[in-house]
Design a protein around this motif. Sequence first.
Motif, PDB file in Angstrom:
ATOM      1  N   SER A 176      -1.057  -6.294 -11.912  1.00 43.99           N
ATOM      2  CA  SER A 176      -0.470  -6.448 -13.251  1.00 43.99           C
ATOM      3  C   SER A 176       0.776  -7.315 -13.202  1.00 43.99           C
ATOM      4  O   SER A 176       0.999  -8.143 -14.090  1.00 43.99           O
ATOM      5  CB  SER A 176      -0.099  -5.080 -13.846  1.00 43.99           C
ATOM      6  OG  SER A 176      -1.254  -4.305 -14.003  1.00 43.99           O
ATOM      7  N   THR A 177       1.583  -7.131 -12.172  1.00 44.56           N
ATOM      8  CA  THR A 177       2.816  -7.925 -12.065  1.00 44.56           C
ATOM      9  C   THR A 177       2.482  -9.411 -11.988  1.00 44.56           C
ATOM     10  O   THR A 177       3.135 -10.237 -12.635  1.00 44.56           O
ATOM     11  CB  THR A 177       3.625  -7.493 -10.824  1.00 44.56           C
ATOM     12  OG1 THR A 177       3.891  -6.091 -10.927  1.00 44.56           O
ATOM     13  CG2 THR A 177       4.942  -8.242 -10.736  1.00 44.56           C
ATOM     14  N   LEU A 178       1.450  -9.752 -11.242  1.00 41.26           N
ATOM     15  CA  LEU A 178       1.055 -11.156 -11.120  1.00 41.26           C
ATOM     16  C   LEU A 178       0.686 -11.733 -12.491  1.00 41.26           C
ATOM     17  O   LEU A 178       1.134 -12.808 -12.876  1.00 41.26           O
ATOM     18  CB  LEU A 178      -0.115 -11.288 -10.138  1.00 41.26           C
ATOM     19  CG  LEU A 178      -0.603 -12.717  -9.887  1.00 41.26           C
ATOM     20  CD1 LEU A 178       0.474 -13.554  -9.226  1.00 41.26           C
ATOM     21  CD2 LEU A 178      -1.873 -12.711  -9.021  1.00 41.26           C
ATOM     22  N   THR A 225       8.910  -5.878  -3.140  1.00 36.27           N
ATOM     23  CA  THR A 225       8.230  -7.149  -3.385  1.00 36.27           C
ATOM     24  C   THR A 225       6.854  -6.817  -3.948  1.00 36.27           C
ATOM     25  O   THR A 225       5.960  -6.399  -3.227  1.00 36.27           O
ATOM     26  CB  THR A 225       8.121  -7.961  -2.083  1.00 36.27           C
ATOM     27  OG1 THR A 225       9.446  -8.132  -1.569  1.00 36.27           O
ATOM     28  CG2 THR A 225       7.508  -9.324  -2.335  1.00 36.27           C
ATOM     29  N   ALA A 226       6.719  -6.965  -5.255  1.00 38.28           N
ATOM     30  CA  ALA A 226       5.466  -6.583  -5.918  1.00 38.28           C
ATOM     31  C   ALA A 226       4.405  -7.653  -5.728  1.00 38.28           C
ATOM     32  O   ALA A 226       3.218  -7.354  -5.597  1.00 38.28           O
ATOM     33  CB  ALA A 226       5.725  -6.337  -7.401  1.00 38.28           C
ATOM     34  N   VAL A 227       4.841  -8.908  -5.744  1.00 41.00           N
ATOM     35  CA  VAL A 227       3.933 -10.037  -5.522  1.00 41.00           C
ATOM     36  C   VAL A 227       4.564 -10.901  -4.444  1.00 41.00           C
ATOM     37  O   VAL A 227       5.730 -11.281  -4.546  1.00 41.00           O
ATOM     38  CB  VAL A 227       3.721 -10.852  -6.824  1.00 41.00           C
ATOM     39  CG1 VAL A 227       2.922 -12.117  -6.548  1.00 41.00           C
ATOM     40  CG2 VAL A 227       3.025  -9.999  -7.883  1.00 41.00           C
ATOM     41  N   GLU A 261      -5.873  -1.849  -4.658  1.00 42.32           N
ATOM     42  CA  GLU A 261      -5.410  -0.488  -4.913  1.00 42.32           C
ATOM     43  C   GLU A 261      -4.217  -0.492  -5.881  1.00 42.32           C
ATOM     44  O   GLU A 261      -3.589  -1.521  -6.109  1.00 42.32           O
ATOM     45  CB  GLU A 261      -5.019   0.182  -3.594  1.00 42.32           C
ATOM     46  CG  GLU A 261      -3.843  -0.492  -2.925  1.00 42.32           C
ATOM     47  CD  GLU A 261      -3.703  -0.115  -1.442  1.00 42.32           C
ATOM     48  OE1 GLU A 261      -4.499   0.691  -0.948  1.00 42.32           O
ATOM     49  OE2 GLU A 261      -2.779  -0.645  -0.820  1.00 42.32           O
ATOM     50  N   SER A 262      -3.921   0.689  -6.391  1.00 42.32           N
ATOM     51  CA  SER A 262      -2.800   0.852  -7.303  1.00 42.32           C
ATOM     52  C   SER A 262      -1.511   0.398  -6.626  1.00 42.32           C
ATOM     53  O   SER A 262      -1.280   0.709  -5.460  1.00 42.32           O
ATOM     54  CB  SER A 262      -2.722   2.335  -7.678  1.00 42.32           C
ATOM     55  OG  SER A 262      -1.777   2.504  -8.682  1.00 42.32           O
ATOM     56  N   GLY A 263      -0.716  -0.372  -7.351  1.00 46.27           N
ATOM     57  CA  GLY A 263       0.555  -0.848  -6.800  1.00 46.27           C
ATOM     58  C   GLY A 263       0.438  -2.116  -5.980  1.00 46.27           C
ATOM     59  O   GLY A 263       1.421  -2.569  -5.384  1.00 46.27           O
TER      60      GLY A 263
HETATM   61  N1  LIG Z   1       9.316  -3.292 -13.978  1.00 43.61           N
HETATM   62  C1  LIG Z   1       9.241  -2.842 -12.723  1.00 43.61           C
HETATM   63  N2  LIG Z   1      10.335  -2.362 -12.089  1.00 43.61           N
HETATM   64  C2  LIG Z   1      10.271  -1.923 -10.823  1.00 43.61           C
HETATM   65  N3  LIG Z   1       9.154  -1.923 -10.077  1.00 43.61           N
HETATM   66  C3  LIG Z   1       8.033  -2.378 -10.642  1.00 43.61           C
HETATM   67  C4  LIG Z   1       8.009  -2.862 -11.997  1.00 43.61           C
HETATM   68  N4  LIG Z   1       6.747  -3.259 -12.282  1.00 43.61           N
HETATM   69  C5  LIG Z   1       6.010  -3.040 -11.176  1.00 43.61           C
HETATM   70  N5  LIG Z   1       6.786  -2.515 -10.184  1.00 43.61           N
HETATM   71  C6  LIG Z   1       6.333  -2.177  -8.825  1.00 43.61           C
HETATM   72  O1  LIG Z   1       5.646  -3.297  -8.315  1.00 43.61           O
HETATM   73  C7  LIG Z   1       4.513  -2.892  -7.546  1.00 43.61           C
HETATM   74  C8  LIG Z   1       3.252  -3.507  -8.107  1.00 43.61           C
HETATM   75  O2  LIG Z   1       2.992  -2.930  -9.384  1.00 43.61           O
HETATM   76  P1  LIG Z   1       1.811  -3.385 -10.314  1.00 43.61           P
HETATM   77  O3  LIG Z   1       1.961  -2.648 -11.591  1.00 43.61           O
HETATM   78  O4  LIG Z   1       1.780  -4.860 -10.378  1.00 43.61           O
HETATM   79  O5  LIG Z   1       0.545  -2.870  -9.504  1.00 43.61           O
HETATM   80  P2  LIG Z   1      -0.984  -2.829  -9.951  1.00 43.61           P
HETATM   81  O6  LIG Z   1      -1.749  -3.457  -8.852  1.00 43.61           O
HETATM   82  O7  LIG Z   1      -1.135  -3.374 -11.310  1.00 43.61           O
HETATM   83  O8  LIG Z   1      -1.268  -1.264  -9.931  1.00 43.61           O
HETATM   84  P3  LIG Z   1      -2.241  -0.365 -10.886  1.00 43.61           P
HETATM   85  O9  LIG Z   1      -3.618  -0.598 -10.372  1.00 43.61           O
HETATM   86  O10 LIG Z   1      -1.769   1.024 -10.655  1.00 43.61           O
HETATM   87  O11 LIG Z   1      -2.045  -0.819 -12.292  1.00 43.61           O
HETATM   88  C9  LIG Z   1       4.527  -1.367  -7.555  1.00 43.61           C
HETATM   89  O12 LIG Z   1       5.172  -0.928  -6.401  1.00 43.61           O
HETATM   90  C10 LIG Z   1       5.328  -1.049  -8.796  1.00 43.61           C
HETATM   91  O13 LIG Z   1       5.973   0.192  -8.656  1.00 43.61           O
END
Ligand SMILES: Nc1ncnc2c1ncn2[C@@H]1O[C@H](COP(=O)(O)OP(=O)(O)OP(=O)(O)O)[C@@H](O)[C@H]1O
Length: 260
Positions: free
Chosen positions: A48-50, A22-24, A42-44
């Motif tokens: 970005s997904t949001l 669950t990314a978001v 933090e990273s992950g």
């Molecule tokens: N296309 C995808 N397929 C599978 N998992 C994904 C995909 N995109 C993102 N994730 C997962 O969703 C979670 C959130 O990722 P996201 O890229 O949104 O994080 P972030 O906050 O932008 O991190 P960063 O600061 O490193 O850019 C992570 O666990 C990532 O591995």
Amino acid sequence: MSALLEIENVTVSFGRRKHAITAVDNVTLHVEKGSATGIVGESGSGKSTLMRTVLGLNRPQAGSVRFRGAELGARRDLATRRAMQMVFQDPGTTLNPARTVGSTLAEMLRVHRVVPAERVDARVGELLDLVHLPAEIREARPHRLSGGQKQRVAIARALALEPELLIADEATSALDVIVQAGVLDLLAELRASTGVTLICISHDLDLVRYLCDTAVVMRHGRIVEQGPVAELFAAPSDPYTAELIAAAPTLPGSTEESVR
Ligand SMILES: Nc1ncnc2c1ncn2[C@@H]1O[C@H](COP(=O)(O)OP(=O)(O)OP(=O)(O)O)[C@@H](O)[C@H]1O
Ligand SMILES: [Mg+2]
């Protein structure tokens, strides 16, 4: 001010069943017209997904996104796509290497019919001016440009469409400090001159403090805290925000002003 963007209870996951991530996770966020919002975490943590979900690049499993009061479905019309533009960390990979800067910008203007055909050339010049690039750059291909120049071209390309919402995802983190400061100043200036609503995703708390009026802290796919930048950084109410602030590297004499 009214909400330009309303994210309501949005959940985005990847993978299936046992392996699902669950990314978001049930995120609600309203962004006022003309505001500048910084998203940190933090990273992950799902930043970005949001924003990819806002742009329609990721499909939410639950929740809704409203833009200018209208609910956005999976298919976006051209006007909506034009109105939201994103600038990414590495402009080198998003600019067409075969095209000159001028033709990249001109193509955007033509495809989206932003200005009449006879105005395209002049508008390319105005866009270069807007991002403080010299007119000669029109003839250059991306490989000849510095990182900062490429990012300015990417910003000009986004602005060519006269978006209402500009999302910058770590847009300056690949640049060195001085160049970064120039691009930040440019974003602040564009916000003031065009009224564009900004959302900046960044690891850099100083950047958010300098550029944004609202900060949103994400962790494990959720928003753990949000509020006016000054208040949030001065007196974080969530322990994770306090941890982030404590962990941020502080430059000697770093204040809101010295980021410039
Ligand atoms: N296309 C995808 N397929 C599978 N998992 C994904 C995909 N995109 C993102 N994730 C997962 O969703 C979670 C959130 O990722 P996201 O890229 O949104 O994080 P972030 O906050 O932008 O991190 P960063 O600061 O490193 O850019 C992570 O666990 C990532 O591995
Ligand atoms: Mg990211």
